[in-house]
Design a protein around this motif. Sequence first.
Motif, PDB file in Angstrom:
ATOM      1  N   SER A  77      18.329   7.996  -3.873  1.00  0.00           N
ATOM      2  CA  SER A  77      17.338   9.063  -4.057  1.00  0.00           C
ATOM      3  C   SER A  77      16.927   9.695  -2.729  1.00  0.00           C
ATOM      4  O   SER A  77      16.273  10.748  -2.723  1.00  0.00           O
ATOM      5  CB  SER A  77      16.096   8.506  -4.758  1.00  0.00           C
ATOM      6  OG  SER A  77      15.478   7.487  -3.976  1.00  0.00           O
ATOM      7  N   THR A 121      13.788   2.765   2.800  1.00  0.00           N
ATOM      8  CA  THR A 121      15.066   2.058   2.764  1.00  0.00           C
ATOM      9  C   THR A 121      15.546   1.865   1.330  1.00  0.00           C
ATOM     10  O   THR A 121      16.738   2.039   1.022  1.00  0.00           O
ATOM     11  CB  THR A 121      14.939   0.695   3.460  1.00  0.00           C
ATOM     12  OG1 THR A 121      14.477   0.892   4.798  1.00  0.00           O
ATOM     13  CG2 THR A 121      16.277  -0.021   3.504  1.00  0.00           C
ATOM     14  N   GLN A 122      14.622   1.530   0.449  1.00  0.00           N
ATOM     15  CA  GLN A 122      14.974   1.390  -0.959  1.00  0.00           C
ATOM     16  C   GLN A 122      15.483   2.718  -1.521  1.00  0.00           C
ATOM     17  O   GLN A 122      16.426   2.753  -2.330  1.00  0.00           O
ATOM     18  CB  GLN A 122      13.746   0.939  -1.756  1.00  0.00           C
ATOM     19  CG  GLN A 122      13.357  -0.507  -1.545  1.00  0.00           C
ATOM     20  CD  GLN A 122      14.408  -1.467  -2.082  1.00  0.00           C
ATOM     21  OE1 GLN A 122      15.091  -2.132  -1.297  1.00  0.00           O
ATOM     22  NE2 GLN A 122      14.566  -1.534  -3.397  1.00  0.00           N
ATOM     23  N   GLY A 123      14.907   3.815  -1.095  1.00  0.00           N
ATOM     24  CA  GLY A 123      15.358   5.123  -1.552  1.00  0.00           C
ATOM     25  C   GLY A 123      16.765   5.444  -1.100  1.00  0.00           C
ATOM     26  O   GLY A 123      17.552   6.044  -1.833  1.00  0.00           O
ATOM     27  N   VAL A 154      19.050   3.213  -0.411  1.00  0.00           N
ATOM     28  CA  VAL A 154      19.957   2.310  -1.131  1.00  0.00           C
ATOM     29  C   VAL A 154      20.248   2.819  -2.532  1.00  0.00           C
ATOM     30  O   VAL A 154      21.408   2.811  -2.997  1.00  0.00           O
ATOM     31  CB  VAL A 154      19.359   0.879  -1.181  1.00  0.00           C
ATOM     32  CG1 VAL A 154      20.167  -0.011  -2.119  1.00  0.00           C
ATOM     33  CG2 VAL A 154      19.311   0.287   0.217  1.00  0.00           C
ATOM     34  N   ASP A 155      19.203   3.300  -3.238  1.00  0.00           N
ATOM     35  CA  ASP A 155      19.439   3.753  -4.611  1.00  0.00           C
ATOM     36  C   ASP A 155      19.892   5.205  -4.697  1.00  0.00           C
ATOM     37  O   ASP A 155      20.053   5.762  -5.784  1.00  0.00           O
ATOM     38  CB  ASP A 155      18.211   3.526  -5.489  1.00  0.00           C
ATOM     39  CG  ASP A 155      16.996   4.303  -5.013  1.00  0.00           C
ATOM     40  OD1 ASP A 155      17.154   5.351  -4.350  1.00  0.00           O
ATOM     41  OD2 ASP A 155      15.849   3.873  -5.309  1.00  0.00           O
ATOM     42  N   ASP A 213       8.387  10.558  -3.270  1.00  0.00           N
ATOM     43  CA  ASP A 213       7.594   9.770  -4.220  1.00  0.00           C
ATOM     44  C   ASP A 213       6.135   9.748  -3.773  1.00  0.00           C
ATOM     45  O   ASP A 213       5.826   9.666  -2.582  1.00  0.00           O
ATOM     46  CB  ASP A 213       8.151   8.334  -4.261  1.00  0.00           C
ATOM     47  CG  ASP A 213       7.577   7.536  -5.422  1.00  0.00           C
ATOM     48  OD1 ASP A 213       6.376   7.694  -5.696  1.00  0.00           O
ATOM     49  OD2 ASP A 213       8.328   6.756  -6.024  1.00  0.00           O
ATOM     50  N   TRP A 245      10.031   0.221   4.209  1.00  0.00           N
ATOM     51  CA  TRP A 245      10.623  -0.514   3.073  1.00  0.00           C
ATOM     52  C   TRP A 245      10.867   0.424   1.895  1.00  0.00           C
ATOM     53  O   TRP A 245      11.916   0.413   1.279  1.00  0.00           O
ATOM     54  CB  TRP A 245       9.686  -1.640   2.650  1.00  0.00           C
ATOM     55  CG  TRP A 245      10.105  -2.313   1.372  1.00  0.00           C
ATOM     56  CD1 TRP A 245      11.112  -3.216   1.192  1.00  0.00           C
ATOM     57  CD2 TRP A 245       9.535  -2.078   0.078  1.00  0.00           C
ATOM     58  NE1 TRP A 245      11.207  -3.585  -0.127  1.00  0.00           N
ATOM     59  CE2 TRP A 245      10.246  -2.888  -0.851  1.00  0.00           C
ATOM     60  CE3 TRP A 245       8.492  -1.272  -0.398  1.00  0.00           C
ATOM     61  CZ2 TRP A 245       9.958  -2.924  -2.210  1.00  0.00           C
ATOM     62  CZ3 TRP A 245       8.213  -1.311  -1.741  1.00  0.00           C
ATOM     63  CH2 TRP A 245       8.932  -2.124  -2.639  1.00  0.00           C
ATOM     64  N   ARG A 246       9.909   1.296   1.629  1.00  0.00           N
ATOM     65  CA  ARG A 246      10.059   2.243   0.523  1.00  0.00           C
ATOM     66  C   ARG A 246      11.179   3.240   0.803  1.00  0.00           C
ATOM     67  O   ARG A 246      11.972   3.578  -0.094  1.00  0.00           O
ATOM     68  CB  ARG A 246       8.731   2.983   0.332  1.00  0.00           C
ATOM     69  CG  ARG A 246       8.647   3.829  -0.930  1.00  0.00           C
ATOM     70  CD  ARG A 246       8.459   2.973  -2.143  1.00  0.00           C
ATOM     71  NE  ARG A 246       8.500   3.785  -3.373  1.00  0.00           N
ATOM     72  CZ  ARG A 246       8.461   3.266  -4.592  1.00  0.00           C
ATOM     73  NH1 ARG A 246       8.377   1.954  -4.743  1.00  0.00           N
ATOM     74  NH2 ARG A 246       8.495   4.042  -5.652  1.00  0.00           N
ATOM     75  N   TRP A 272       4.163   7.461  -3.818  1.00  0.00           N
ATOM     76  CA  TRP A 272       3.793   6.219  -3.142  1.00  0.00           C
ATOM     77  C   TRP A 272       3.785   6.362  -1.623  1.00  0.00           C
ATOM     78  O   TRP A 272       3.058   5.651  -0.938  1.00  0.00           O
ATOM     79  CB  TRP A 272       4.744   5.090  -3.576  1.00  0.00           C
ATOM     80  CG  TRP A 272       4.344   4.505  -4.894  1.00  0.00           C
ATOM     81  CD1 TRP A 272       4.926   4.716  -6.107  1.00  0.00           C
ATOM     82  CD2 TRP A 272       3.242   3.628  -5.121  1.00  0.00           C
ATOM     83  NE1 TRP A 272       4.264   4.047  -7.094  1.00  0.00           N
ATOM     84  CE2 TRP A 272       3.216   3.353  -6.511  1.00  0.00           C
ATOM     85  CE3 TRP A 272       2.264   3.062  -4.313  1.00  0.00           C
ATOM     86  CZ2 TRP A 272       2.268   2.520  -7.097  1.00  0.00           C
ATOM     87  CZ3 TRP A 272       1.324   2.237  -4.901  1.00  0.00           C
ATOM     88  CH2 TRP A 272       1.320   1.982  -6.269  1.00  0.00           C
TER      89      TRP A 272
END
Length: 618
Positions: free
Chosen positions: A305, A298-300, A302-303, A191, A295-296, A193
């Motif tokens: 991606s 970890t979110q990836g 989890v979802d 990403d 954080w970004r 970001w």
Amino acid sequence: MRRYSSVGDPPIPSSVRLPGQPSRPASHTDWQTIRNLLPYLWQYKWRVLLALSCLIGAKVANLGVPILLKQLIDRMNLSASDPRALLVVPVALIVGYGALRLSASLFTELREVLFSKVTANAVRRIALQVFEHLHSLSLRFHLARQTGGMSRDIERGSRGIQSLISYSLYSILPTLIEVALVMAFFVVRYDIWFAIITLGALVGYIVFTILVTEWRMHFRRRMNELDSRANQKAIDSLLNFETVKYFGNEAFEASRYDENLKTYRTAAIRSQNSLFLLNFGQQTIIAIGLILILWRATQGVVDGSMTLGDLVLVNTLMIQLYIPLNFLGVIYREIKQSLADMDRMFLLLETEREVADRPEAQPLHVRGGAVRFSHVEFSYEANRQILFDVDFAVPAGTTTAVVGHSGSGKSTLARLLFRFYDVSGGAILIDGQDLRDVTQASLRGAIGIVPQDTVLFNDSIYYNIAYGRPEASREEVIAAAKAAQIHQFVSELPEGYDTPVGERGLKLSGGEKQRVAIARTLLKNPPILIFDEATSALDSRTEQAIQAELMRLAETRTTLVIAHRLSTVVQADQILVLDHGRIVERGTHEALMRLDGKYAEMWRIQARDASAATVGAD
């Protein structure tokens, strides 16, 4: 405080701005300083380009290490009971990881090997150029200089070149390349970001570091100034060791030096305290960037991606990227300081020569060595003239003596003849050639001087005599020592000609130093001689012996004798009486005595003093 050009010459006030010695040259900008350095580096452009290629190769290999690690983690789908896991995973991990690490190290070492010659030669060439330039500056510059501070400027400038190259090529540039590679990888693979967070943290870190470091730089500059000042005071005190002892001022000198050290300590403490704000702010920015990136990631995970390997990869890349950034503040500060140190050295290079060879200057051709002062006028300061319409000739092979009271400008004539200064009016000629039209090297090669104030190098007696003609054989050096009546003294020393003379020759007496100076000039064997109170430090017996040798030497040479004791110049072909910068009488000893003017008055005073001294001794 007043600075004197020499014993017997008018003083030069230290407050007066002297030509060739700017009051304070304007500093360059950092980019101007870098531009001054680049030609010295670009001389080895192929080495520079190869070193940069190795730098890029090392960073590409370094980036490949965590990427390989990510691939291995993602493909480790074998169960622990599968025997292939015991073979495939360790071998792949060790071989791949080790190969990339080795490649990164190899490229890094090759970069340093390639660039080491560039750095060493740049330092050598610049230091040599500064050294040669300082020797090309006028006597006026060197009378006003502060040796301790100037030597520190050269030392720090040379070290600054090495530091600048080291920090920029081995720290800043690799970090920038690695940042570009990591951000490009983030944009392509993940990403956008990730790249935005990385860039934001990086920009914030750099801006904060530059602003705070610039604010702190005035502390470092102040420290440098105080360090140079303390060094100047210390060296000046040590060079005048005997004077300090004569007046028992050791405690005064120590107190004066300590005051400078105390001021330096205060500036150093302030600089260290301000470092806290810089370090804490940098760590805060790094921590925020790492938190946002993880954080970004970890979110990836989890979802779905991103894989676990991606999380490890992102974390590794960020840690790998921020480790060198931890030192960016120190590196930036050192680079700024290196640039400031280099600037002071380059400013020395830009100090204008008050006395310089003209582009069309030709070597001096000495045919007989006839010297002519043609209506010479000169002043050390614009508002205080020293010589007024001085006009006389020294025919080839003759001896002319200049006498007069202290401060009449006698020694100034010798300095002008050596072209340490250029005349304000008139001209000085040798065999019809204006000194301003010939090269200084050829001019000074044709003149030898025995000065009143003899200064020797801190080396052996042999070295100091041989300095008159470094290529001379040992037999020629010893022959010159014999002619100067110093061979027997040297032979009786335990180390003979290898005896060290100490700083400025302080291990020798005044008479011994002067005899070494006479031997040095005899070895040079020039067609034109200057004796500036050449026997003033000798006892009567030695003076008579050396005076006879000097007169024998002067028989076939053009000789200018600057004297205070009139008894040493009675045999001169011509005697000039100088008073307040003007020639007031001229002629032979007998003619001047018959004239019964200033010369005759000086002769009677000296004869009376010599008679009184003899009576007192009896």
